[in-house]
Enzyme design. Structure first.
Site, PDB file in Angstrom:
ATOM      1  N   LYS A  39       0.813  -1.382  -0.018  1.00 46.60           N
ATOM      2  CA  LYS A  39       0.161   0.171  -0.129  1.00 46.60           C
ATOM      3  C   LYS A  39       0.951   1.408  -0.320  1.00 46.60           C
ATOM      4  O   LYS A  39       0.786   2.432  -1.006  1.00 46.60           O
ATOM      5  CB  LYS A  39      -0.936   0.312   1.204  1.00 46.60           C
ATOM      6  CG  LYS A  39      -1.964   1.079   1.504  1.00 46.60           C
ATOM      7  CD  LYS A  39      -2.935   0.279   2.112  1.00 46.60           C
ATOM      8  CE  LYS A  39      -3.458  -0.596   2.356  1.00 46.60           C
ATOM      9  NZ  LYS A  39      -4.922  -1.100   3.338  1.00 46.60           N
ATOM     10  N   ARG A 108      -3.823   2.705   8.643  1.00 50.76           N
ATOM     11  CA  ARG A 108      -4.007   1.114   7.651  1.00 50.76           C
ATOM     12  C   ARG A 108      -2.390   0.850   7.514  1.00 50.76           C
ATOM     13  O   ARG A 108      -1.879   1.219   7.391  1.00 50.76           O
ATOM     14  CB  ARG A 108      -4.736   2.241   6.292  1.00 50.76           C
ATOM     15  CG  ARG A 108      -5.389   3.002   6.467  1.00 50.76           C
ATOM     16  CD  ARG A 108      -5.985   3.485   4.591  1.00 50.76           C
ATOM     17  NE  ARG A 108      -6.745   2.114   4.351  1.00 50.76           N
ATOM     18  CZ  ARG A 108      -7.661   1.807   3.123  1.00 50.76           C
ATOM     19  NH1 ARG A 108      -6.717   3.367   2.196  1.00 50.76           N
ATOM     20  NH2 ARG A 108      -8.202   1.495   2.450  1.00 50.76           N
ATOM     21  N   GLY A 117      -8.744  -7.421   4.075  1.00 53.34           N
ATOM     22  CA  GLY A 117      -8.969  -7.041   5.365  1.00 53.34           C
ATOM     23  C   GLY A 117      -8.576  -8.221   6.343  1.00 53.34           C
ATOM     24  O   GLY A 117      -9.319  -8.122   7.869  1.00 53.34           O
ATOM     25  N   MET A 119      -6.206  -7.201   8.559  1.00 54.59           N
ATOM     26  CA  MET A 119      -5.209  -6.156   9.427  1.00 54.59           C
ATOM     27  C   MET A 119      -5.939  -5.791   9.693  1.00 54.59           C
ATOM     28  O   MET A 119      -7.525  -5.055   8.236  1.00 54.59           O
ATOM     29  CB  MET A 119      -3.785  -6.027   9.277  1.00 54.59           C
ATOM     30  CG  MET A 119      -2.987  -7.684   8.933  1.00 54.59           C
ATOM     31  SD  MET A 119      -1.115  -6.901   8.730  1.00 54.59           S
ATOM     32  CE  MET A 119      -1.266  -6.657   7.019  1.00 54.59           C
ATOM     33  N   ARG A 352      -3.082  -1.255  -6.051  1.00 50.40           N
ATOM     34  CA  ARG A 352      -2.420  -2.427  -6.200  1.00 50.40           C
ATOM     35  C   ARG A 352      -2.134  -3.459  -7.822  1.00 50.40           C
ATOM     36  O   ARG A 352      -3.625  -2.708  -8.411  1.00 50.40           O
ATOM     37  CB  ARG A 352      -2.335  -3.123  -5.508  1.00 50.40           C
ATOM     38  CG  ARG A 352      -3.783  -4.132  -4.554  1.00 50.40           C
ATOM     39  CD  ARG A 352      -4.407  -4.691  -3.640  1.00 50.40           C
ATOM     40  NE  ARG A 352      -5.775  -4.321  -3.335  1.00 50.40           N
ATOM     41  CZ  ARG A 352      -5.854  -4.700  -2.285  1.00 50.40           C
ATOM     42  NH1 ARG A 352      -5.529  -4.161  -1.205  1.00 50.40           N
ATOM     43  NH2 ARG A 352      -7.837  -4.616  -2.283  1.00 50.40           N
ATOM     44  N   HIS A 468     -15.538  -7.951   0.633  1.00 46.35           N
ATOM     45  CA  HIS A 468     -14.439  -8.378   1.350  1.00 46.35           C
ATOM     46  C   HIS A 468     -14.284 -10.265   1.119  1.00 46.35           C
ATOM     47  O   HIS A 468     -13.785 -10.785   0.471  1.00 46.35           O
ATOM     48  CB  HIS A 468     -14.680  -8.731   2.674  1.00 46.35           C
ATOM     49  CG  HIS A 468     -13.803  -9.341   3.712  1.00 46.35           C
ATOM     50  ND1 HIS A 468     -14.573 -10.661   3.623  1.00 46.35           N
ATOM     51  CD2 HIS A 468     -13.105  -9.449   4.154  1.00 46.35           C
ATOM     52  CE1 HIS A 468     -13.476 -11.507   4.162  1.00 46.35           C
ATOM     53  NE2 HIS A 468     -12.432 -10.558   4.716  1.00 46.35           N
ATOM     54  N   ARG A 593       3.636 -48.313 -13.071  1.00 43.62           N
ATOM     55  CA  ARG A 593       3.478 -49.679 -11.544  1.00 43.62           C
ATOM     56  C   ARG A 593       3.288 -50.838 -12.083  1.00 43.62           C
ATOM     57  O   ARG A 593       1.723 -51.371 -12.314  1.00 43.62           O
ATOM     58  CB  ARG A 593       2.853 -48.723 -10.505  1.00 43.62           C
ATOM     59  CG  ARG A 593       2.935 -47.443  -9.961  1.00 43.62           C
ATOM     60  CD  ARG A 593       1.442 -47.142  -9.881  1.00 43.62           C
ATOM     61  NE  ARG A 593       2.210 -45.488  -9.130  1.00 43.62           N
ATOM     62  CZ  ARG A 593       1.545 -44.696 -10.138  1.00 43.62           C
ATOM     63  NH1 ARG A 593       0.703 -44.853 -10.618  1.00 43.62           N
ATOM     64  NH2 ARG A 593       1.153 -43.359  -9.505  1.00 43.62           N
ATOM     65  N   SER A 799      15.490 -42.619 -11.267  1.00 38.96           N
ATOM     66  CA  SER A 799      13.874 -41.469 -10.777  1.00 38.96           C
ATOM     67  C   SER A 799      13.710 -41.679  -9.307  1.00 38.96           C
ATOM     68  O   SER A 799      13.431 -42.154  -8.932  1.00 38.96           O
ATOM     69  CB  SER A 799      13.022 -42.400 -11.751  1.00 38.96           C
ATOM     70  OG  SER A 799      11.773 -41.808 -11.342  1.00 38.96           O
ATOM     71  N   GLY A 801      11.904 -41.524  -6.278  1.00 39.02           N
ATOM     72  CA  GLY A 801       9.883 -41.656  -5.684  1.00 39.02           C
ATOM     73  C   GLY A 801      10.423 -41.246  -4.553  1.00 39.02           C
ATOM     74  O   GLY A 801      10.797 -41.261  -3.439  1.00 39.02           O
ATOM     75  N   THR A 802      10.067 -39.414  -4.453  1.00 39.95           N
ATOM     76  CA  THR A 802       9.279 -38.254  -3.244  1.00 39.95           C
ATOM     77  C   THR A 802       8.629 -39.042  -2.468  1.00 39.95           C
ATOM     78  O   THR A 802       8.213 -38.751  -1.396  1.00 39.95           O
ATOM     79  CB  THR A 802       9.382 -37.220  -3.736  1.00 39.95           C
ATOM     80  OG1 THR A 802       8.590 -37.393  -4.961  1.00 39.95           O
ATOM     81  CG2 THR A 802      10.819 -36.895  -4.859  1.00 39.95           C
ATOM     82  N   ASP A 804       7.751 -42.556  -1.130  1.00 39.43           N
ATOM     83  CA  ASP A 804       8.422 -42.537   0.090  1.00 39.43           C
ATOM     84  C   ASP A 804       9.314 -42.263   0.668  1.00 39.43           C
ATOM     85  O   ASP A 804      10.158 -42.476   1.671  1.00 39.43           O
ATOM     86  CB  ASP A 804       9.476 -44.439  -0.640  1.00 39.43           C
ATOM     87  CG  ASP A 804       8.069 -45.007  -0.517  1.00 39.43           C
ATOM     88  OD1 ASP A 804       6.845 -45.001   0.220  1.00 39.43           O
ATOM     89  OD2 ASP A 804       7.979 -46.760  -1.748  1.00 39.43           O
ATOM     90  N   CYS A 867       8.939 -39.507 -10.052  1.00 32.65           N
ATOM     91  CA  CYS A 867       8.693 -39.817 -10.363  1.00 32.65           C
ATOM     92  C   CYS A 867       6.878 -40.305  -9.198  1.00 32.65           C
ATOM     93  O   CYS A 867       6.068 -40.541  -9.526  1.00 32.65           O
ATOM     94  CB  CYS A 867       7.739 -40.993 -10.675  1.00 32.65           C
ATOM     95  SG  CYS A 867       9.190 -42.432  -9.536  1.00 32.65           S
ATOM     96  N   TYR A 887      13.488 -34.919 -16.367  1.00 27.62           N
ATOM     97  CA  TYR A 887      11.462 -35.439 -16.598  1.00 27.62           C
ATOM     98  C   TYR A 887      10.868 -34.616 -15.208  1.00 27.62           C
ATOM     99  O   TYR A 887      11.567 -35.765 -13.937  1.00 27.62           O
ATOM    100  CB  TYR A 887      11.350 -35.904 -17.438  1.00 27.62           C
ATOM    101  CG  TYR A 887      11.704 -36.980 -16.339  1.00 27.62           C
ATOM    102  CD1 TYR A 887      11.350 -37.721 -15.936  1.00 27.62           C
ATOM    103  CD2 TYR A 887      12.937 -38.201 -17.316  1.00 27.62           C
ATOM    104  CE1 TYR A 887      10.856 -38.955 -15.524  1.00 27.62           C
ATOM    105  CE2 TYR A 887      13.553 -39.208 -16.640  1.00 27.62           C
ATOM    106  CZ  TYR A 887      12.770 -39.358 -15.313  1.00 27.62           C
ATOM    107  OH  TYR A 887      12.364 -41.205 -15.442  1.00 27.62           O
TER     108      TYR A 887
END
Length: 915
Positions: A39, A108, A117, A119, A352, A468, A593, A799, A801-802, A804, A867, A887
């Site tokens: 602001k 303000r 709205g 704060m 803004r 709002h 799989r 690859s 395996g995020t 596990d 993956c 990838y």
């Protein structure tokens, strides 16, 4: 906020050497948002542009941080504020709160990121029992002065002194009832004087002190209240929801007051340079005569469309249109503007870059490219994968038989169905019980944020596109219909009466369409989004009947595909999913799989394999499975011809293919009690007991299965090789990659690789076909990530395996913890977002980065992908781009999102490199 008797902003506070804590509006610019808040930075920018901004100054976010860290504002702050206040008084020719010619100011909040709205704000500071008389004389309007005074006491009491706001509202309602009027503008000066007396009594009783008559005390307490509001419950909740950092602090803007409540030639409004709901150019916004800004945002009185201002005050309207054009060209984006007209004089109170719906974001980005205001790279930064995902959600079926009961303003698009609820507490409670709800209110306020987050959609009977409810819903991507005046909302009796007298009770199903503003009884069926139809190839961009939105999405996706470095693959286990993924733009399969292929009719064969007592029995089962597996891969290679297909060998524990231990025990016990034959069930039960594990996720699965059960992995490798050879003989172009799961040490991979190489050589010899089958592994254990340099000696690709890897790094069992304590962790701020949704960069991410680096040091041409479900998460895609993966792979539906974010990541990093 609790009562605060200390009138000082600072006294013995922390001293910070050489730091400037207050900036005049003439000193800043739009690039100082970190310091001046959004602001303050934009007020300074408009001042620099020569636009009509009321004079004022900004207290920096640095001052707020000192206050939040130490509990006291910086020692130098009071003197700096005094110096700037003196300069402001000289400029205005008035003194703050003086009796005969008072200067009034607003205080303000203004954080770096817009938090509508969430704060605190206090208007009309400087009014007192003495100065209200001076204001009346100065304005020549006694009613206006007393109206402004009652507003100050009401806002100050609630915001600064912590008085329940409903007490003021109830007193205001009683005053209107006594006068027999419907709206507060019909109250006269005498009525408002009485209301001021009532409000002061409320403050005295509830806060334990009188309303402060010293104008400087009012200002200092209000500044402190704004600082405190940064850590208010609703502000913290909003930041968590929008992933805004908690350590930024808020700036405070002290601005000389201009008044929109001086009569019919005054007013206040909010304007957009384009429609924030659709993106279309035109005159959009709301205006309210004889009102202050909070009246518009709160939606307490229904506004008129901004276009009406041309009839009401053409001079101000024309000036506003010119300013809007100036701001849009300057900011090169949709601008959201707050303004006030004081007796025919236009003042700009805020601008803004405006929040917008997902559809508007895509349309506006392409429009600005066509206008030459931005380039393709910048257009990609103006949209997000989350917005694209919103556009892919279904919409209501317009051909369905429906019962429309109302229509409001289409504030934020989407098709939302749920049970009617009338307060935030119920919305949250029912949502946590698995219910879908629609939050219905006369108008929302910041205290409703919990319920707005929990609800599928929001419906209000008051307010417009700038209320709002509308602004917050658009920011969250939540369906919202506002200002449905024909609906009578009774929150106390928890019901809504619709035209014709039908009553919607709490718990009744309703449907709201945020794209049209229509409200329906019951559940309206949905149909696919035109954006999904476009990705499916059922709607063609560029065609005469093409949807305008589809055209914009098509162009943005083309920008992204030209920019991105990351390729995008699909997680798909059958030809149908593979073909759909290909239509969505997949460049191969990153995860097939194979365990999904062993379910259904094949479960009996797997049971026989597990129960086999001899090598001959085991080989017989594998021999029957081989042609079935081969056919699976033939179909997959055909669907993905010419593109890589990464096939993960069997991964889950074998007991998953056997009956439930309890059910089987009951069956055996019943058979024994009836003296019925049960030899097979007994053998199954013995096998289930033998394979039972306390923690199967960390037990006999993945590569361990291939080493413990002879022939299992070699059967799968043979099926892959034979399928590839068959496709080659049919002039196809199969590009199979074999992935060994759950490897923790290079020795495991070496053993399985040797076996696989032998089988592939046998198939090559038998078929007379050369097969180039890459063999790699899934990095899903911390040890694998930490020894990636060794593992890369035997792997041609990794690859990650995020899913596990996240479980094993955190020590979480996902199926258990998400239902038990994740909600508490999110609410307490321990997680900003679930680590299963967005990658934990500090923990899991650091392992991914280290493993990628170590793997490529061993094997420079090592191919790297991911993956896990993070492959389709927008924020995670940027991380994978940064650490150099080749990838990402995700579900077919998430492929467009991943493509877009890969393009945005490349565009962003190119911009950073250039800078």
């Amino acid at each position: 906020m609790s009562e605060n008797k200390d009138p000082q902003v600072a006294g013995s506070g922390k001293s910070v050497e050489g730091v400037k804590f207050v900036y005049d509006f003439t000193e800043g610019n739009k690039d100082l948002k970190e310091l001046l808040g959004g602001k303050g930075a934009n007020l300074a920018e408009m001042t620099n542009l020569g636009l009509p901004v009321p004079p004022g100054f900004t207290i920096t976010t640095e001052a707020c941080k000192v206050y939040l860290d130490s509990g006291e504002a910086p020692a130098a702050l009071r003197d700096e504020v005094s110096a700037h206040l003196d300069a402001l008084e000289q400029k205005m020719g008035k003194k703050l709160g003086q009796a005969d010619n008072p200067l009034l100011v607003s205080v303000r909040s203004g954080a770096k990121f817009s938090m509508p709205g969430m704060m605190d704000t206090v208007l009309n500071i400087g009014l007192s029992d003495k100065s209200v008389q001076g204001l009346a004389k100065q304005a020549g309007d006694e009613r206006f002065a007393w109206d402004s005074y009652r507003r100050l006491i009401q806002m100050f009491g609630k915001t600064v002194l912590g008085v329940d706001g409903d007490l003021f509202e109830e007193a205001l309602e009683k005053a209107k009832e006594a006068k027999k009027v419907a709206v507060d503008t019909e109250l006269e000066a005498a009525d408002l004087k009485k209301l001021v007396t009532s409000f002061k009594k409320i403050v005295k009783k509830e806060a334990g002190r009188d309303f402060p008559q010293d104008p400087r005390e009012q200002m200092d307490l209000a500044i402190k209240a704004v600082f405190d509001s940064w850590n208010g419950d609703r502000a913290k909740l909003y930041r968590r929801q929008e992933r805004i950092p908690h350590d930024l602090g808020t700036a405070v803007n002290v601005c000389s007051m201009v008044f929109g409540n001086l009569g019919p030639d005054s007013g206040t409004g909010v304007a957009f340079t384009r429609d924030p709901a659709s993106g279309h150019q035109g005159v959009y916004g709301d205006y309210l005569q004889n009102a202050q800004g909070e009246d518009v945002v709160a939606g307490i009185r229904n506004t008129v469309p901004l276009a009406e201002l041309e009839r009401i005050d053409k001079k101000s309207y024309d000036q506003l249109m010119q300013i809007m054009e100036t701001l849009e060209n300057h900011y090169k984006d949709l601008c959201d503007i707050e303004f006030t007209i004081e007796r025919g004089q236009l003042w700009m109170l805020q601008t803004r870059v405006g929040k917008r719906t997902a559809g508007a974001a895509f349309r506006i980005a392409t429009q600005l490219v066509d206008q030459g205001l931005i380039d393709e790279a910048e257009a990609l930064q103006r949209v997000t994968g989350a917005q694209l995902a919103q556009l892919m959600f279904p919409r209501f079926d317009e051909s369905a038989k429906v019962e429309q009961v109302g229509r409001g303003i289409a504030a934020s698009p989407g098709a939302a169905v749920g049970k009617a609820v009338f307060d935030s507490y119920t919305a949250v409670k029912w949502s946590r019980s698995g219910e879908q709800v629609i939050l219905i209110r006369r108008e929302t306020n910041p205290d409703d944020l919990d319920g707005m987050i929990a609800a599928e959609g929001i419906l209000t009977s008051r307010g417009g596109k700038t209320s709002h409810a509308a602004v917050v819903a658009r920011g969250m991507g939540k369906t919202c219909v506002c200002g449905a005046e024909e609906l009578e909302v009774d929150t106390k009796r928890r019901r809504m009466t619709v035209p014709g007298g039908h009553v919607v009770e709490e718990g009744d199903l309703i449907s709201i369409d945020g794209s049209t503003g229509k409200v329906y009884l019951g559940e309206v069926p949905v149909v696919p989004s035109p954006v999904v139809e476009y990705f499916e190839g059922r709607m063609h961009a560029g065609a005469d009947d093409a949807d305008e939105l589809v055209e914009a999405v098509h162009r943005i996706m083309a920008f992204a595909d030209r920019k991105r470095r990351l390729r995008v693959r699909a997680n798909a286990d059958n030809a149908e999913d593979a073909l759909r993924a290909r239509r969505f733009g997949a460049q191969g399969i990153g995860l097939c799989r194979t365990e999904h292929m062993f379910l259904g009719d094949r479960r009996e064969l797997v049971e026989r394999l597990i129960l086999a007592d001899t090598q001959a029995e085991r080989e017989e089962s594998l021999k029957e499975l081989l042609p079935l597996q081969k056919q699976d891969f033939v179909e997959l290679f055909e669907a993905m011809d010419g593109l890589p297909v990464t096939i993960r060998l069997l991964d889950p524990p074998l007991h998953e293919f056997l009956p439930d231990i309890t059910e089987l025990s009951v069956r055996v016990a019943l058979a024994e009690s009836r003296q019925e034959p049960h030899e097979n069930e007994l053998r199954l039960l013995q096998a289930v007991h033998r394979l039972h594990e306390q923690n199967p996720m960390l037990g006999l699965r993945g590569v361990r299965l291939g080493l413990v059960i002879p022939g299992l992995f070699t059967m799968q490798v043979r099926a892959i090789a034979e399928a590839a050879a068959e496709r080659k003989a049919a002039k196809g172009d199969p590009r199979a990659e074999i992935m060994i799961p759950l490897v923790g040490t290079v020795q495991e991979l070496e053993i399985v690789r040797d076996q696989a190489d032998t089988v592939i050589a046998e198939v090559e010899a038998a078929s007379g076909t050369e097969l180039k089958l890459a063999i790699g592994t899934m990095i899903e254990l911390p040890r694998a990530a930490l020894t990636a340099g060794q593992i890369a000696e035997a792997a041609e690709f990794f690859s990650f395996g995020t899913n596990d890897l996240t479980q094993t790094v955190w020590g979480f069992s996902r199926d258990d913890v998400e239902a038990s304590f994740f909600t508490a962790y999110l609410e307490k701020g321990i997680f900003g977002v679930s680590p299963f949704e967005t990658i934990d960069k500090d923990g899991v991410g650091s392992l991914v980065a280290a493993a990628a680096k170590a793997g490529r040091e061993t094997r420079p041409d090592l191919k790297l992908g991911v993956c896990g479900e993070h492959g389709g998460d927008p924020e995670s895609v940027h991380f994978f781009h940064e650490v150099g993966l080749d990838y990402v792979s995700c579900s077919p539906f998430r492929i467009p999102v991943a493509r877009l974010e890969a393009g945005r990541a490349a565009s962003q990093s190119a911009g950073s490199d250039h800078r």
